[in-house]
Design a protein around this motif. Structure first.
Motif, PDB file in Angstrom:
ATOM      1  N   UNK A 185      34.480  45.244  38.733  1.00 25.41           N
ATOM      2  CA  UNK A 185      33.333  46.140  38.833  1.00 25.41           C
ATOM      3  C   UNK A 185      33.355  47.077  37.644  1.00 25.41           C
ATOM      4  N   UNK A 186      33.791  46.537  36.484  1.00 26.09           N
ATOM      5  CA  UNK A 186      34.020  47.350  35.297  1.00 26.09           C
ATOM      6  C   UNK A 186      32.768  47.949  34.690  1.00 26.09           C
ATOM      7  N   UNK A 187      31.587  47.471  35.113  1.00 25.49           N
ATOM      8  CA  UNK A 187      30.340  48.072  34.659  1.00 25.49           C
ATOM      9  C   UNK A 187      29.832  49.143  35.596  1.00 25.49           C
ATOM     10  N   UNK A 188      30.644  49.501  36.587  1.00 29.72           N
ATOM     11  CA  UNK A 188      30.229  50.490  37.576  1.00 29.72           C
ATOM     12  C   UNK A 188      30.185  51.904  37.019  1.00 29.72           C
ATOM     13  N   UNK A 189      29.341  52.728  37.606  1.00 29.54           N
ATOM     14  CA  UNK A 189      29.095  54.064  37.071  1.00 29.54           C
ATOM     15  C   UNK A 189      30.339  54.947  37.101  1.00 29.54           C
ATOM     16  N   UNK A 190      31.232  54.739  38.062  1.00 29.73           N
ATOM     17  CA  UNK A 190      32.371  55.640  38.204  1.00 29.73           C
ATOM     18  C   UNK A 190      33.585  55.234  37.361  1.00 29.73           C
ATOM     19  N   UNK A 191      33.508  54.112  36.650  1.00 33.62           N
ATOM     20  CA  UNK A 191      34.644  53.652  35.846  1.00 33.62           C
ATOM     21  C   UNK A 191      35.111  54.705  34.835  1.00 33.62           C
TER      22      UNK A 191
ATOM     23  N   UNK B  18      41.146  46.220  30.991  1.00 31.97           N
ATOM     24  CA  UNK B  18      40.203  45.099  30.971  1.00 31.97           C
ATOM     25  C   UNK B  18      39.117  45.371  32.000  1.00 31.97           C
ATOM     26  N   UNK B  19      37.877  45.387  31.552  1.00 37.28           N
ATOM     27  CA  UNK B  19      36.742  45.604  32.449  1.00 37.28           C
ATOM     28  C   UNK B  19      36.121  44.248  32.779  1.00 37.28           C
ATOM     29  N   UNK B  20      36.019  43.954  34.082  1.00 40.17           N
ATOM     30  CA  UNK B  20      35.359  42.715  34.528  1.00 40.17           C
ATOM     31  C   UNK B  20      34.124  43.069  35.325  1.00 40.17           C
ATOM     32  N   UNK B  21      33.028  42.369  35.055  1.00 44.74           N
ATOM     33  CA  UNK B  21      31.806  42.560  35.833  1.00 44.74           C
ATOM     34  C   UNK B  21      30.945  41.314  35.671  1.00 44.74           C
ATOM     35  N   UNK B  22      30.078  41.079  36.643  1.00 47.00           N
ATOM     36  CA  UNK B  22      29.153  39.940  36.538  1.00 47.00           C
ATOM     37  C   UNK B  22      27.907  40.311  35.751  1.00 47.00           C
ATOM     38  N   UNK B  23      27.750  41.601  35.419  1.00 48.06           N
ATOM     39  CA  UNK B  23      26.565  42.092  34.720  1.00 48.06           C
ATOM     40  C   UNK B  23      26.944  42.544  33.317  1.00 48.06           C
TER      41      UNK B  23
ATOM     42  N   UNK C 205      42.077  39.107  34.637  1.00 45.40           N
ATOM     43  CA  UNK C 205      43.262  39.345  35.458  1.00 45.40           C
ATOM     44  C   UNK C 205      44.562  39.015  34.739  1.00 45.40           C
ATOM     45  N   UNK C 206      44.524  38.162  33.755  1.00 44.56           N
ATOM     46  CA  UNK C 206      45.748  37.671  33.129  1.00 44.56           C
ATOM     47  C   UNK C 206      46.612  38.814  32.603  1.00 44.56           C
ATOM     48  N   UNK C 207      47.892  38.811  33.019  1.00 49.09           N
ATOM     49  CA  UNK C 207      48.911  39.790  32.595  1.00 49.09           C
ATOM     50  C   UNK C 207      48.685  41.192  33.146  1.00 49.09           C
ATOM     51  N   UNK C 208      47.812  41.354  34.122  1.00 47.25           N
ATOM     52  CA  UNK C 208      47.575  42.690  34.691  1.00 47.25           C
ATOM     53  C   UNK C 208      48.763  43.140  35.527  1.00 47.25           C
ATOM     54  N   UNK C 209      49.136  44.398  35.370  1.00 50.25           N
ATOM     55  CA  UNK C 209      50.154  45.010  36.237  1.00 50.25           C
ATOM     56  C   UNK C 209      49.479  45.650  37.449  1.00 50.25           C
ATOM     57  N   UNK C 210      48.278  46.213  37.224  1.00 54.15           N
ATOM     58  CA  UNK C 210      47.504  46.812  38.302  1.00 54.15           C
ATOM     59  C   UNK C 210      46.073  46.288  38.222  1.00 54.15           C
ATOM     60  N   UNK C 211      45.461  46.118  39.398  1.00 53.34           N
ATOM     61  CA  UNK C 211      44.074  45.680  39.496  1.00 53.34           C
ATOM     62  C   UNK C 211      43.343  46.674  40.377  1.00 53.34           C
ATOM     63  N   UNK C 212      42.301  47.303  39.834  1.00 54.92           N
ATOM     64  CA  UNK C 212      41.437  48.161  40.628  1.00 54.92           C
ATOM     65  C   UNK C 212      40.235  47.329  41.064  1.00 54.92           C
ATOM     66  N   UNK C 213      39.995  47.273  42.356  1.00 57.02           N
ATOM     67  CA  UNK C 213      38.828  46.557  42.870  1.00 57.02           C
ATOM     68  C   UNK C 213      37.766  47.575  43.242  1.00 57.02           C
ATOM     69  N   UNK C 214      36.676  47.579  42.489  1.00 54.99           N
ATOM     70  CA  UNK C 214      35.578  48.527  42.718  1.00 54.99           C
ATOM     71  C   UNK C 214      34.258  47.792  42.603  1.00 54.99           C
ATOM     72  N   UNK C 215      34.128  46.709  43.356  1.00 53.54           N
ATOM     73  CA  UNK C 215      32.950  45.859  43.247  1.00 53.54           C
ATOM     74  C   UNK C 215      31.879  46.282  44.262  1.00 53.54           C
ATOM     75  N   UNK C 216      30.637  45.944  43.957  1.00 49.60           N
ATOM     76  CA  UNK C 216      29.535  46.191  44.892  1.00 49.60           C
ATOM     77  C   UNK C 216      28.697  44.921  44.952  1.00 49.60           C
ATOM     78  N   UNK C 217      29.018  44.076  45.917  1.00 50.18           N
ATOM     79  CA  UNK C 217      28.324  42.796  46.056  1.00 50.18           C
ATOM     80  C   UNK C 217      26.868  43.054  46.461  1.00 50.18           C
ATOM     81  N   UNK C 218      25.950  42.510  45.684  1.00 51.22           N
ATOM     82  CA  UNK C 218      24.533  42.729  45.945  1.00 51.22           C
ATOM     83  C   UNK C 218      23.959  43.946  45.257  1.00 51.22           C
ATOM     84  N   UNK C 219      24.830  44.757  44.632  1.00 53.94           N
ATOM     85  CA  UNK C 219      24.365  45.934  43.911  1.00 53.94           C
ATOM     86  C   UNK C 219      23.756  46.989  44.825  1.00 53.94           C
TER      87      UNK C 219
END
Length: 444
Positions: free
Chosen positions: A7-13, A33-38, A72-86
């Protein structure tokens, strides 16, 4: 160390990145690393972060991707902050319920169930990819409904998934400030579920200060919760309720206030964020400035749908953010072995009598270079335990419905929740959500 934000494109990142910029430890996050579908949202937030990093010689590097495994590759920590459907789906969460005279809110009641139904399959897939690509990573879940999503992901990753929320910490800090105490020297006895808990003790220099606060009507009046619930109701409880309990204790008033407003919270945020991302796409040089302005507006209007117009948010809450500090403290404790106590969403074990051992609860935990351990709590009173048990039952039915794709189980989840008044209403809710949210049309 590498941190991946889903959810790396999220407003609170940028709140998280700002907290990372202030970390000077040798064992700190150096790659984000920022991941997002948008990709449009990703680009906008990357502009904000780049402008935040100016003047910081040791700022973490930032990469963006729409490929989950690559991120995700080589990540030590993963923050999940996704919003399915926006945010569009959030507005449906709210309006479908409100059209039936039922509470329409993002995480509480039928809106939270609808949010969970479409999010759980995606969250489970994320957990499976983490297990395959970076199995030693810790997942820190911000995705709402936080307790429900954390519990679903734990079925894959176990205790390596920890849910966080800033509501309990904010409540404790506000209570301390109302008594003119230093919040950093206080500790809290807090117990419940995410967005459904109570502060039962406020410890300062070895003494519980909560009775003094409860007896002081003026001090309670300075507290947002005092303005929201009223001093008389808080005093009758003998503890401080999380602000989200307003939706349970004052359901009629909450529904009336939200329905009577010009727009729901989701509709407000949808318009605000569409405008923000459009402005940044037009003029990237203003990204940081625009983000700061919009963030202040967003914070200042938090829960404004149920607050009276004359009620004012604590300035420290408006400016302070919150959950990014919780996340950084948790990462520091795990990575550096900095032992502390934090209020987290974790597997219950035996910490809350009356709930299953594998149910996720929100309680104080011992944290260090190990999986957070929930600390034992005194039993909840019968009214509080009954409410917690009923909401937890609805959460677990939601997880089952999402995993199996069963519409029948989804109806049971809605009907079990205390804010849904009949099985008939539950059926109409599900049909309304299936018609408006494509991700729920698969339920059969």
């Amino acid at each position: 160390m590498k941190l991946t934000i889903l959810g790396g494109g999220g407003f609170r990142v940028p709140l998280v990145y700002g907290a990372l910029l202030g970390d000077t430890s040798e064992q700190r996050i150096r790659d984000v690393a920022l991941y997002d579908v948008d990709p449009v949202r990703l680009e906008a937030i990357s502009h904000v972060l780049a402008q935040m990093a100016q003047g910081h010689d040791t700022a973490p590097t930032v990469t963006t991707s729409t490929d989950l495994d690559e991120s995700l590759r080589d990540a030590r920590f993963v923050f999940s902050a996704i919003r399915v459907g926006g945010l569009g789906a959030r507005t449906a969460d709210e309006r479908v319920a409100l059209d039936l005279g039922v509470l329409g809110q993002e995480t509480t009641g039928p809106g939270g169930i609808a949010y969970g139904l479409r999010t759980i399959p995606v969250a489970i897939n994320v957990a499976e990819r983490v297990a395959a690509v970076c199995p030693s990573a810790w997942v820190i879940n911000f995705t709402n409904p936080a307790g429900m999503i954390t519990e679903a992901m734990q079925a894959v990753l176990g205790d390596r998934v920890v849910g966080i929320c800033d509501s309990p910490l904010g409540l404790g800090r506000r209570a301390a400030r109302a008594l003119h105490l230093d919040p950093s020297r206080t500790s809290f006895d807090y117990v419940g579920l995410n967005h459904l808990g109570w502060l039962r003790r406020l410890m300062y220099d070895g003494h519980d200060q909560l009775p003094r606060l409860l007896a002081d009507g003026d001090a309670l009046g300075r507290l947002e919760e005092g303005q929201l619930f009223g001093a008389e109701w808080i005093q009758s409880l003998g503890m401080l309720p999380n602000e989200y309990l307003y939706y349970y204790y004052f359901t009629r008033e909450a529904v009336s206030a939200i329905r009577g407003g010009p727009q729901t919270r989701g509709e407000y945020l949808l318009q605000q964020q569409e405008d923000f991302y459009a402005r940044v796409a037009t003029d990237p040089d203003l990204a940081r400035q625009e983000w700061d302005r919009v963030r202040r507006e967003r914070n200042a209007t938090y829960m404004s749908d149920v607050h009276d117009e004359e009620d004012e948010r604590d300035p420290a809450d408006v400016e302070g953010g919150g959950y990014e500090g919780v996340a950084l403290a948790l990462m520091a404790a795990i990575a550096r072995g900095e032992s502390t106590t934090m209020i987290l969403n974790v597997r219950n074990g035996s910490s809350v009598p009356g709930l299953p051992g594998d149910a996720v609860v929100e309680v104080p935990c011992a944290v260090g270079s190990f999986a957070p351990r929930p600390l034992a709590t005194a039993p909840l009173g019968l009214p509080e335990l009954g409410l917690v048990q009923q909401v937890k039952a609805a959460e677990r039915l939601t997880i089952e419905a999402a995993r199996t794709g069963s519409a029948k189980v989804a109806v049971r989840a809605f009907a079990t929740h205390p804010l849904v008044d009949s099985v008939g209403t539950a059926r109409v809710l599900l049909e309304g959500y299936r018609s408006r949210i494509p991700e729920l049309a698969v339920l059969r």
